[in-house]
Design a protein around this motif. Structure first.
Motif, PDB file in Angstrom:
ATOM      1  N   SER A   1     -31.325  84.449  -9.715  1.00 36.57           N
ATOM      2  CA  SER A   1     -32.067  84.633 -11.119  1.00 36.57           C
ATOM      3  C   SER A   1     -31.017  85.116 -12.202  1.00 36.57           C
ATOM      4  CB  SER A   1     -33.270  85.823 -10.853  1.00 36.57           C
ATOM      5  OG  SER A   1     -32.922  87.009 -10.747  1.00 36.57           O
TER       6      SER A   1
ATOM      7  N   GLU B   1     -39.251  86.083 -19.472  1.00 38.18           N
ATOM      8  CA  GLU B   1     -37.919  85.740 -19.900  1.00 38.18           C
ATOM      9  C   GLU B   1     -37.106  85.529 -18.616  1.00 38.18           C
ATOM     10  OE1 GLU B   1     -37.266  89.148 -22.051  1.00 38.18           O
ATOM     11  OE2 GLU B   1     -36.191  90.174 -20.625  1.00 38.18           O
TER      12      GLU B   1
ATOM     13  N   SER C   1     -34.392  83.047 -16.106  1.00 41.19           N
ATOM     14  CA  SER C   1     -34.370  81.673 -15.601  1.00 41.19           C
ATOM     15  C   SER C   1     -34.330  81.918 -13.850  1.00 41.19           C
ATOM     16  CB  SER C   1     -33.388  80.795 -15.927  1.00 41.19           C
ATOM     17  OG  SER C   1     -31.949  81.029 -15.775  1.00 41.19           O
TER      18      SER C   1
ATOM     19  N   ALA D   1     -33.490  74.337 -11.366  1.00 39.79           N
ATOM     20  CA  ALA D   1     -34.292  75.291 -12.128  1.00 39.79           C
ATOM     21  C   ALA D   1     -35.685  75.254 -11.743  1.00 39.79           C
ATOM     22  CB  ALA D   1     -34.198  74.848 -13.611  1.00 39.79           C
TER      23      ALA D   1
ATOM     24  N   ALA E   1     -39.585  77.443 -12.368  1.00 37.02           N
ATOM     25  CA  ALA E   1     -40.375  78.401 -13.268  1.00 37.02           C
ATOM     26  C   ALA E   1     -42.243  78.476 -12.497  1.00 37.02           C
ATOM     27  CB  ALA E   1     -40.415  78.110 -14.536  1.00 37.02           C
TER      28      ALA E   1
END
Lengths: 509, 338
Positions: free
Chosen positions: A269, A316, A318, A325, A327
């Protein structure tokens, strides 16, 4: 005046099918802290309920200050000077500190109205006992930290002016620092002549606070000793009836991570944050690694874990999982990515207490246990049987609600469910809270084995010895930020506490 | 086959089923008219409207939800469809519009409960008044009659002597029972009712399932409204008054609880059947009609008391670990999300 303020002789209590207590003896001196230790199911809680009048013993005698007494009800026990601090908080969050301390015993006027001023004054006097004068007694309890709530709980228990105060796992939601604060207050009480009966799974606490100790096993009295005469190995051996070697197991050879190409991390992270909870979290966990996340309660560890799991998504930063990636916006998405999260609160957020084991094991992978749109009973049975075998869960029949299992077995059900999704990253939050030492060593072994198969594990824990014993690497959080990173093999209690409380900063590797 | 969740739920169905059979046997002796086709069909026709709603209500209550507004939805969709028909809309379009309105009201309820987090009882209590009120506004307090024959067919046609409302209810009960019992998708409702927060952390789309649950309840209430309007040949502003309580009573007698996590469609149907039977029996043996409501209340109470006794016993077996704690807990005010 008897030497012993409280004595129990030959207490026996039978429930249908179980002899919960079998001729248990207990002697507590005036003004001492007396610990009761034993595994889950040893009969500690049942004994407490007998001593506080919740249960009536089948046979045996209770003596208070040398005189035989009987408690027809819990209220009668309280009236005669026995008070208890419950393991689970019994406070009403929306009511004020004062009303909680004097629940049902508020000073009233002739007409039955609560005399508010008198109530607040008495609450202030009560808070002053623990040097909490700065606290406003009119403040609702929900605004307090769990640690402070626990202290209010103690004040509530001693507001009846007891001669014996029973505390059942009072530190289960406290960090070490908050625990030492509680201990300070317990010492004040014993100095005032109140005897404390202290139940805990944490043996280190016993050595810190107790004068004498009684060991129970399988509902029977095993031994009584002065704490200064015994050591931890002696207690453990008597609790489990055998000697347990190193409960944390062997740490992985750091060199083996190099073989796994340390430059490639399983999870990463960067600058992860959510306003109000935590910020700028840079984490890196390799495949097969157990990374401890230490810190005080409220440092933002659970919030960070839940954000990675998508339960309360980060706003906020990533995240990368195996270089991709990610989320996740919900636990559903996280699970689909191969991320699991074992909650710190198994009863209210983890388990379906009224459902049997098999339904709990299936909960987080219904799709995997279906044929077409139909749930497959056969697949679920197979998964449940495998979990019972693999994790040695004493389920007492799979049809029974998991509510009826011991804490250790409940936790093993949850561990089984999460290992069952074959996670790439598993976040475990307080994995052994309220779990006895036997089940704890098993859970550590399961986590080690899971890491050995390549899963990356983030372990959030307030139990420092667990953090130090199990972690390959340790991150320490303070006030929502990661303030340090330590090598698990080299870290010490002092180095973690120093970072967690802000006495030190930086990275020591 | 091994049991899935509560063995209790199944016992409840068995128990209710046994009582239903017992009442039937007793009534055969008490009244020669009872077993006649006419009486049985009248009885089934009478409960078909509430049985249709009970199918969706069971799923909703299993997930810990609750809908007080179904009676008003019945009246409103009936009145809306009738108004559209009176305005010259084709029957199919008017029916589709009625169903859509019912579903939309359910969606509205579900959105407020799941997304805004208002308590289900309060939300649907408001809807109960809102849509009863709208019904009065659009009907201006009059019944709407003179509906086209094609529309009346929906509730009045017969197949092999059985009226369509009975057939519609039977089909929905069978499909609904299988769905809730076996479909992975609807099994999620049990998890949500069992522990909402744990369900979310187990990867279940809790909000989505809740909203769907209310929407389905609205849709089924809309269907019930159309069936009722068609059967009566007129939309009445008082249609479905108090229906929500009969539906919820049936679902609870059938094994569900306000906490959620238990209940079956078959149980809810049997609960509904038992209530209808008792009413029918009292009428046939000549008991004053005013006793009916009282007996329904007694039935509900006895059913939940027996259930409670069963649970107490199973808890005593494990040496009841619970300490009396001064915590405030309300059955209706379930925590909303995490």
């Amino acid at each position: 005046m008897s030497d012993y303020i409280l004595e129990a002789r030959g207490i026996t209590k039978t429930f249908p099918g179980v002899k919960a207590l079998d001729g248990v003896d207990l002697r507590v001196r005036r003004g001492e802290t007396h610990a009761i230790v034993g595994e889950n199911g040893a009969g500690k809680s049942t004994l407490m309920m007998v001593l506080t009048g919740v249960y009536r013993p089948d046979s045996g005698q209770i003596l208070l200050d040398g005189k035989p007494v009987t408690f027809p009800s819990h209220e009668a026990a309280v009236k005669q000077g026995i008070s208890i601090v419950y393991q689970e908080l019994s406070l009403v969050p929306s009511l004020s500190i004062a009303e909680n301390i004097f629940a049902n015993r508020q000073p009233v006027s002739g007409l039955g109205f609560v005399r508010r001023r008198a109530l607040l004054d008495e609450a202030r006097r009560s808070l002053a006992l623990f040097d909490l004068d700065e606290l406003d007694p009119a403040m609702p309890v929900r605004l307090l930290s769990p640690a402070m709530q626990q202290i209010i709980e103690v004040l509530k228990a001693i507001s009846t002016d007891p001669s014996v105060l029973i505390m059942d796992e009072p530190t289960s939601s406290l960090t070490e620092l908050e625990t030492s604060r509680l201990f300070e207050n317990i010492r004040r009480l014993t100095e005032r002549g109140i005897a404390c009966l202290y139940i805990s799974h944490h043996l280190s606490e016993i050595f810190e606070i107790a004068d004498s100790v009684t060991v129970l096993r399988d509902g029977r009295f095993v031994c009584e000793a002065e704490v200064k005469d015994v050591d931890e190995d002696f207690l453990v051996a008597n609790m489990v009836g055998r000697t347990i070697a190193d409960i944390y197991g062997a740490r992985r050879d750091p060199a083996s991570f190099d073989e796994l190409r340390t430059d490639a991390s399983r999870f990463e992270s960067r600058g992860l944050g959510r306003s109000g909870d935590f910020a700028g979290a840079d984490l890196r966990v390799r495949s097969g690694e157990i990374v401890g996340l230490a810190g005080l309660v409220g440092a933002g560890r659970t919030e960070l874990g839940r954000a990675i799991f998508g339960a309360e998504p980060a706003d906020e930063g990533s995240m990368l999982l195996d270089g991709q990636a990610i989320a996740p916006r919900s636990p559903r998405e996280a699970i689909a990515l191969g991320i699991g999260y074992l909650t710190e609160d198994r009863k209210t957020q983890g388990l379906f207490l009224d459902f049997p084991l098999r339904a709990n094991i299936a909960a987080n992978r219904l799709e995997g246990l279906s044929r077409g749109p139909f749930l497959s009973e056969a697949l679920i049975d197979r998964a449940a049987d495998a979990a019972v075998r693999e994790y040695r869960i004493a389920s007492g029949g799979q049809g029974k609600p998991v509510r009826t299992l011991s804490g250790g077995n409940q936790q093993k059900v949850l561990i089984g469910a999460w290992i069952g999704i074959e996670p790439r990253l598993l976040i475990v939050d307080e994995p052994t809270r309220g779990v006895d030492i036997g089940a704890r060593s098993e859970i550590y072994a399961f986590l080690r084995a899971l890491a050995g198969r390549g899963t990356a594990i983030i372990m959030i824990s307030s139990d420092l010895s667990e953090i130090l014993g199990l972690s390959d690497r340790i991150y320490v959080m303070k006030s929502g930020r990661i303030v340090g990173e330590l090598d698990g093999a080299k870290a010490t209690e002092e180095s973690v506490i120093a970072l967690a409380t802000g006495a030190a900063s930086g990275v020591t590797r | 086959m091994k049991n899935w969740f509560g063995r209790l739920a199944r016992q409840r169905e068995f128990m209710i089923g046994a009582i239903v059979v017992a009442v039937c046997v007793a009534m055969t002796f008490a009244s020669p008219y009872f077993l006649s086709t006419g009486n049985i069909l009248a009885l089934l026709l009478g409960l078909s409207v509430e049985a249709i709603i009970a199918v969706a209500m069971t799923n909703l209550m299993v997930s810990g939800g609750f809908d007080m507004s179904v009676g008003s939805i019945v009246a409103f969709t009936g009145a809306a469809s009738a108004t559209l028909l009176a305005a010259g809309w084709p029957v199919v379009l008017a029916v589709v519009a009625g169903l859509a309105i019912g579903a939309a009201i359910g969606l509205f309820n579900g959105f407020i409960v799941a997304k805004i987090g208002i308590n289900a009882f309060v939300t649907t209590l408001a809807s109960l008044s809102l849509f009863r009120g709208l019904t009065l506004i659009i009907t201006e307090g009059r019944n709407i009659s003179g509906l086209p024959d094609a529309f009346k067919e929906i509730g009045q046609a017969t197949f092999f002597g059985v009226q369509t409302p009975i057939i519609i209810a039977a089909v929905l009960i069978i499909i609904g029972d299988i769905m809730l019992r076996r479909f992975r998708f609807f099994r999620q409702s049990y998890y949500i009712g069992g522990n909402e927060r744990a369900a979310r952390l187990s990867g279940i789309n809790v909000d989505g399932m809740k909203i769907l649950g209310y929407t389905l309840t609205g849709l089924f209430a809309g269907l019930a409204g159309i069936v009722m309007t068609s059967r009566l040949g007129a939309a009445s502003m008082t249609a479905g008054t108090g229906l929500e309580l009969r539906v919820i009573t049936a679902v609870i007698i059938g094994g569900a609880s306000l906490q959620g996590g238990e209940g079956t469609v078959l149980g809810a149907f049997l609960g509904s059947l038992l209530m209808a039977l008792i009413t029918n029996a009292l009428t046939l043996i000549g008991v004053d009609v005013y006793w009916q409501t009282f007996v329904i209340g007694a039935t509900l109470l006895v059913a939940v008391l027996i259930d409670q006794a069963g649970k107490k016993r199973s808890q005593a077996n494990v040496g009841a670990r619970r300490i009396p704690v001064a915590g405030a807990r309300s059955a209706l005010a379930k925590g909303s999300g995490s």
